[in-house]
Design an enzyme around this catalytic site. Structure first.
Site, PDB file in Angstrom:
ATOM      1  N   GLU A 143       0.827  -1.209   0.000  1.00  0.00           N
ATOM      2  CA  GLU A 143       0.000   0.000   0.000  1.00  0.00           C
ATOM      3  C   GLU A 143       0.859   1.256   0.000  1.00  0.00           C
ATOM      4  O   GLU A 143       0.545   2.232  -0.683  1.00  0.00           O
ATOM      5  CB  GLU A 143      -0.945   0.014   1.216  1.00  0.00           C
ATOM      6  CG  GLU A 143      -1.921  -1.140   1.291  1.00  0.00           C
ATOM      7  CD  GLU A 143      -3.077  -1.022   0.295  1.00  0.00           C
ATOM      8  OE1 GLU A 143      -3.101  -0.064  -0.498  1.00  0.00           O
ATOM      9  OE2 GLU A 143      -3.947  -1.918   0.311  1.00  0.00           O
ATOM     10  N   ASP A 288      -4.949  -9.805  -7.742  1.00  0.00           N
ATOM     11  CA  ASP A 288      -5.333  -8.916  -8.851  1.00  0.00           C
ATOM     12  C   ASP A 288      -4.188  -8.164  -9.517  1.00  0.00           C
ATOM     13  O   ASP A 288      -3.875  -8.347 -10.696  1.00  0.00           O
ATOM     14  CB  ASP A 288      -6.421  -7.931  -8.377  1.00  0.00           C
ATOM     15  CG  ASP A 288      -6.109  -7.275  -7.029  1.00  0.00           C
ATOM     16  OD1 ASP A 288      -5.085  -7.617  -6.418  1.00  0.00           O
ATOM     17  OD2 ASP A 288      -6.891  -6.413  -6.597  1.00  0.00           O
ATOM     18  N   GLU A 382     -19.085  -5.813  -1.989  1.00  0.00           N
ATOM     19  CA  GLU A 382     -17.691  -6.261  -1.884  1.00  0.00           C
ATOM     20  C   GLU A 382     -17.531  -7.692  -2.416  1.00  0.00           C
ATOM     21  O   GLU A 382     -16.515  -8.032  -3.002  1.00  0.00           O
ATOM     22  CB  GLU A 382     -17.251  -6.159  -0.416  1.00  0.00           C
ATOM     23  CG  GLU A 382     -15.779  -6.246  -0.147  1.00  0.00           C
ATOM     24  CD  GLU A 382     -14.894  -5.166  -0.788  1.00  0.00           C
ATOM     25  OE1 GLU A 382     -15.384  -4.346  -1.578  1.00  0.00           O
ATOM     26  OE2 GLU A 382     -13.695  -5.160  -0.522  1.00  0.00           O
ATOM     27  N   GLU A 400     -12.592  -0.022  -9.395  1.00  0.00           N
ATOM     28  CA  GLU A 400     -12.311  -1.016 -10.442  1.00  0.00           C
ATOM     29  C   GLU A 400     -13.356  -1.070 -11.553  1.00  0.00           C
ATOM     30  O   GLU A 400     -13.012  -1.177 -12.729  1.00  0.00           O
ATOM     31  CB  GLU A 400     -12.144  -2.420  -9.814  1.00  0.00           C
ATOM     32  CG  GLU A 400     -10.806  -2.648  -9.129  1.00  0.00           C
ATOM     33  CD  GLU A 400     -10.727  -2.043  -7.727  1.00  0.00           C
ATOM     34  OE1 GLU A 400     -11.747  -1.477  -7.260  1.00  0.00           O
ATOM     35  OE2 GLU A 400      -9.652  -2.116  -7.114  1.00  0.00           O
TER      36      GLU A 400
HETATM   37  C1  DMJ Z   1      -6.507   0.396  -4.770  1.00  0.00           C
HETATM   38  O1  DMJ Z   1      -5.698   0.778  -3.724  1.00  0.00           O
HETATM   39  C2  DMJ Z   1      -5.727  -0.253  -5.866  1.00  0.00           C
HETATM   40  O2  DMJ Z   1      -6.461  -0.208  -7.037  1.00  0.00           O
HETATM   41  C3  DMJ Z   1      -5.360  -1.666  -5.533  1.00  0.00           C
HETATM   42  O3  DMJ Z   1      -4.685  -2.317  -6.568  1.00  0.00           O
HETATM   43  C4  DMJ Z   1      -6.587  -2.452  -5.195  1.00  0.00           C
HETATM   44  N1  DMJ Z   1      -7.351  -1.837  -4.156  1.00  0.00           N
HETATM   45  C5  DMJ Z   1      -7.622  -0.424  -4.230  1.00  0.00           C
HETATM   46  C6  DMJ Z   1      -8.927  -0.067  -4.881  1.00  0.00           C
HETATM   47  O4  DMJ Z   1      -9.963  -0.912  -4.649  1.00  0.00           O
END
Ligand code: DMJ
Length: 826
Positions: A143, A288, A382, A400
């Site tokens: 993060e 992902d 979610e 997304e």
């Molecule tokens: C974001 O911080 C980024 O897109 C990450 O790859 C996935 N989660 C969040 C958004 O949902």
């Protein structure tokens, strides 16, 4: 809202088949709007929406700056900042926060895209003045990299760009690049592992020397595999190769861990041994952006190795994980087995990635499915099950789906995607906007807000909305010359050629790719409509055209009949197994493309419509009766409808049966099997704590616990641990009812350790149970299949009728008549 949403989970009993008995689940969403041809959006409307997106960003940004800065996040309900170590902890989730003004750093490049150079300059000055990293705080490496390092790098790149192009910010001397470099160094200790795969967390001041990190060994695939874009840019911009070297090594180490048979990856691994801890393999949570970074590393750095790796994984995903428009986790080492029966909202980025990689058709299909999930639940939850029911009800204002909508629009020019974006925008305005920013939604069923506004709402969600509604000439940069990181930060493609030299931005006056899309007809525009159409017809109640000739009707269909199966296949209908194949659950998809001929394609459509009607017709009672009528069939399929039955008076023959749903993770009660016992409420009611206050009173009884706070399966494990013979989980949404809502089967986590039956009950049924418990302390209930309960009742009634006939004869002889029994409640 004019659209109506309807979801029906229905079951049909089918005769024994060559394959196995099938329990047919048809989930249907009907939305009148989706049957309408796409309306083109006028320039005016598009411009209005662009401005509305801008206002949305500013509403959130000003709320943060005025009420929360320099905190990492705004808490939009309390209208104050969220500080690590000050605001009550939310557990692991708080590892995102480093007390480094994350929302501001994450927002910087959006300010540039909005053309707000003055605020950008002001914000950059604040960041340089206020943000520091020397804190004794453990943060998530992933993060911190995507939000902070990425945010600083992108802002640095754009600041230099503005210096050249807009003749502003001449005072700026690369301070943010230096900050990114410093932060990069603080993350580097996490990479000192034998495998080269980084630890999930690091202490900003102490590195890995923090005693709390001694036991650190698990990380997720996405956590370790979403570093390279930022670290490569950092190395190339600073001239220090260490970051890129470490990130490549992590990618290489991950690649070696793929399953050599399936080419799939798991989601959680041990960084020291490289052993997989969770072998579930999908494209959503936990994995992902690993796929995203493989592909984008190729795009940004031009290294073919990453394209080859991406292609290997991509083919595996499309072979095993992709099922029609759905994406369902499998086990990496047993890819034919689905490991969970729900999808999460993070996977909504996948169509966007598919667009970038050039695979448009499945991107259109999955996006269509996601759009329907959105329409069904207003906001994308979610997580949702394969039958489109809510699995986790939160909505975190994630980007997304909008991100994929943007890329699909850019690739196709189809105004459908503008309309989808409009709907998403208006929904956020209606359900998430609060006076102090935008608040996440705690449960899309109730619309209740949560006191959180993640930084990605500004860096991604509003950015992608703004981009979607912007024409190229509205933007001060040519976005085609950039790669969007997973946090939507902009890194220029020219970075590949960058050693220590500078690079230039070209304001491209080349032929604009959108120009040819404006020609009419444009194949790019026609294509997605063609792909969406069959899916849309599958789920809507639109009228099929009548076709001449004999065709198989849904009513006549028998899964045991090979000719029927062939006919269904020729009509373009695919049966997709859902969950464990042994459960015999299938989901039907119809596609004109798969039909043998146009006529058979239309027959397929009609067949699907009939199936839809059948499911509509079959209310819970009708269904139970249908099951009873079919109870002569030798092999019973697994049932979705369970009964929690009780009699208020021990001598009474009057049983009440409440509708309940089964679970995927507990043993099935087959045929006449049942569990009977006294019911007891868990204390605390949610049954998530390690210890239940009344655990000594539970052994041998049936525990009742409320949904929420932890997973169904963890409640089940706790119930089992304290000796309960079964568990009833009751809904936490007041007023919900099995009479009006579709029943579903609770999902587990793929493990097989729950040995007690577990059933789910909606609130209204629970109220009845609770009233019965009050009327009769030590109430005993019986959990069994609803159909078996009905059969049992019918048998009892038949016996009573015989007895009644005998006593009537006697009464007649004596001159009196027996009383009529009241009907059963179902
Ligand atoms: C974001 O911080 C980024 O897109 C990450 O790859 C996935 N989660 C969040 C958004 O949902």
């Amino acid at each position: 809202m004019s659209s109506t949403t309807l979801s029906i989970v229905a079951q049909r009993l089918l005769l024994p088949s060559l394959l196995s008995l099938l329990l047919l689940i048809v989930s249907v969403i009907s939305d009148d709007a989706s049957t309408m041809p796409t309306q083109n959006m006028s320039h005016k409307e598009r411009a209005e929406l662009r401005e509305e997106s801008r206002e949305m960003f500013y509403h959130a940004y000003h709320a943060y700056m005025e009420n929360a800065y320099p905190a990492d996040e705004l808490m939009p309900l309390s209208c104050k900042g969220r500080y690590r170590g000050v605001t009550p902890s939310r557990g692991d989730m708080d590892d995102i926060l480093g007390n480094f003004s994350m929302t501001l750093v994450d927002s910087l490049d959006t300010l540039v895209l909005l053309g707000d150079f003055a605020e950008f300059e002001h914000a950059v000055k604040l960041v340089i003045r206020d943000v520091q990293f020397d804190s004794d705080i453990i943060v998530s490496v992933f993060e911190t990299n995507i939000r902070m390092v990425g945010g600083l790098l992108s802002a640095h790149i754009l600041a230099e760009y503005l210096q050249k192009q807009a003749d502003v910010m001449h005072w700026y001397k690369g301070e943010m690049l230096e900050m990114a470099r410093e932060l990069g160094y603080r993350l580097l200790p996490a990479f000192n592992t034998t495998t080269g795969i980084p630890h999930a967390r690091v202490n900003l001041r102490l590195g890995m020397k923090d005693p709390m990190l001694k036991k650190s060994r698990e990380t997720c695939t996405a956590c370790a595999g979403t570093i390279l874009l930022e670290f490569a840019a950092l190395s190339r911009l600073t001239g220090d190769p260490i970051f890129e070297v470490r990130a490549h090594a992590a990618m290489d180490a991950l690649w070696k861990l793929r399953h050599r048979g399936s080419d799939l990856m798991g989601t959680v691994l041990n960084i020291h041994s490289g052993d997989w801890i969770r072998r579930d393999s999908g494209v959503g949570a936990g994995i992902d952006s690993y796929y995203e970074y493989l592909f984008k590393s190729y795009v940004l750095l031009g290294d073919d190795k990453y394209l080859a790796r991406f292609n290997r994984h991509y083919n595996a995903v499309m072979k095993y994980v992709s099922e029609g428009p759905m994406l369902l986790d499998v086990l990496m080492h047993r890819p034919h087995a689905k490991s969970r029966n729900f999808m999460d909202s993070l996977l909504a980025f996948w169509p966007g990635l598919q667009v970038l990689s050039g695979d448009l058709k499945p991107a259109v299909q999955t996006h269509e499915m996601l759009y329907q999930v959105m329409q069904m639940h207003t906001l994308i939850p979610e997580a949702w099950t394969v039958d489109f029911q809510i699995h986790w009800g939160q909505h975190h204002l994630r980007p997304e789906f909008i991100e994929s909508t943007y890329f699909l629009y850019r690739a196709t020019g189809d105004h459908h995607y503008l309309q989808v974006g409009k709907k998403a925008l208006k929904t956020l305005q209606k359900y998430a906007k609060v006076s102090c920013g935008y608040a996440a939604v705690n449960d899309v069923r109730t619309g209740k807000h949560e006191d959180r506004m993640d930084s990605f709402v500004l860096s991604e969600t509003f950015k992608y909305l703004f981009l979607l509604f912007s024409e190229p000439q509205d933007l001060i940069i040519n976005v085609d010359e950039f790669v969007f990181t997973t946090e939507a930060h902009l890194l220029p493609l020219s970075i590949a050629q960058l050693g220590n030299s500078t690079f230039s931005f070209r304001q491209s006056d080349e032929h604009n790719v959108l120009d040819f899309m404006r020609t009419c007809p444009s194949s790019n525009k026609l294509f997605p409509e063609k792909v969406r159409k069959p899916l849309r017809n599958f789920i809507t109640g639109s009228c099929p055209r009548t076709i001449s000739g004999k065709r198989l009707s849904a009513l006549d269909f028998q899964a045991s009949n090979a000719d029927h199966l062939r006919a269904v296949y020729d009509m373009g209908i695919t049966m997709v197994s859902v969950g464990d194949r042994s459960q015999g659950k299938v989901r039907l998809f119809h596609s004109f493309y798969n039909a043998k001929s146009q006529e058979e394609g239309e027959m397929g459509l009609q067949f699907m419509q009939e199936m839809l009607e059948l499911t509509k017709m079959q209310s819970m009672n009708q269904l139970a009766q249908l099951q009873v009528r079919n109870s002569n069939a030798k092999n019973y399929p697994k049932h979705l409808i369970m009964a929690v039955a009780y009699a208020l008076d021990e001598q009474s023959q009057d049983w009440t049966a409440l509708v309940a749903g089964p679970s995927h993770f507990s043993p099935e009660l087959i045929g006449e099997q049942f569990v009977e016992g006294e019911v007891v409420l868990a204390s605390p009611f949610r049954a998530c704590d390690e210890k239940l206050e009344n655990s000594s009173d539970i052994s041998g009884k049936i525990l009742v616990a409320e949904r929420g706070d932890c997973t169904f399966v963890s409640k089940a494990r706790l119930a089992q641990k304290v000796g309960a013979t079964a568990l009833i989980v009751c809904d936490n949404v007041s007023g919900s009812s099995g009479e009006t809502q579709p029943m579903f089967a609770m999902s587990g986590d793929g493990k097989d350790d729950v040995a007690i039956p577990v059933v789910f009950m909606y609130s209204q049924e629970f109220s009845k149970l609770s009233a019965a418990m009050q009327r009769r302390p030590q109430l005993r209930v019986r959990i069994m299949q609803m159909v078996e309960f009905k059969r049992w009742q019918l048998a009892k009634e038949a016996h009573q009728n015989e007895t009644a006939a005998a006593s009537a004869a006697a009464a007649l002889a004596a001159g009196t008549m027996p009383k009529k029994k009241p009907d059963k409640e179902l």
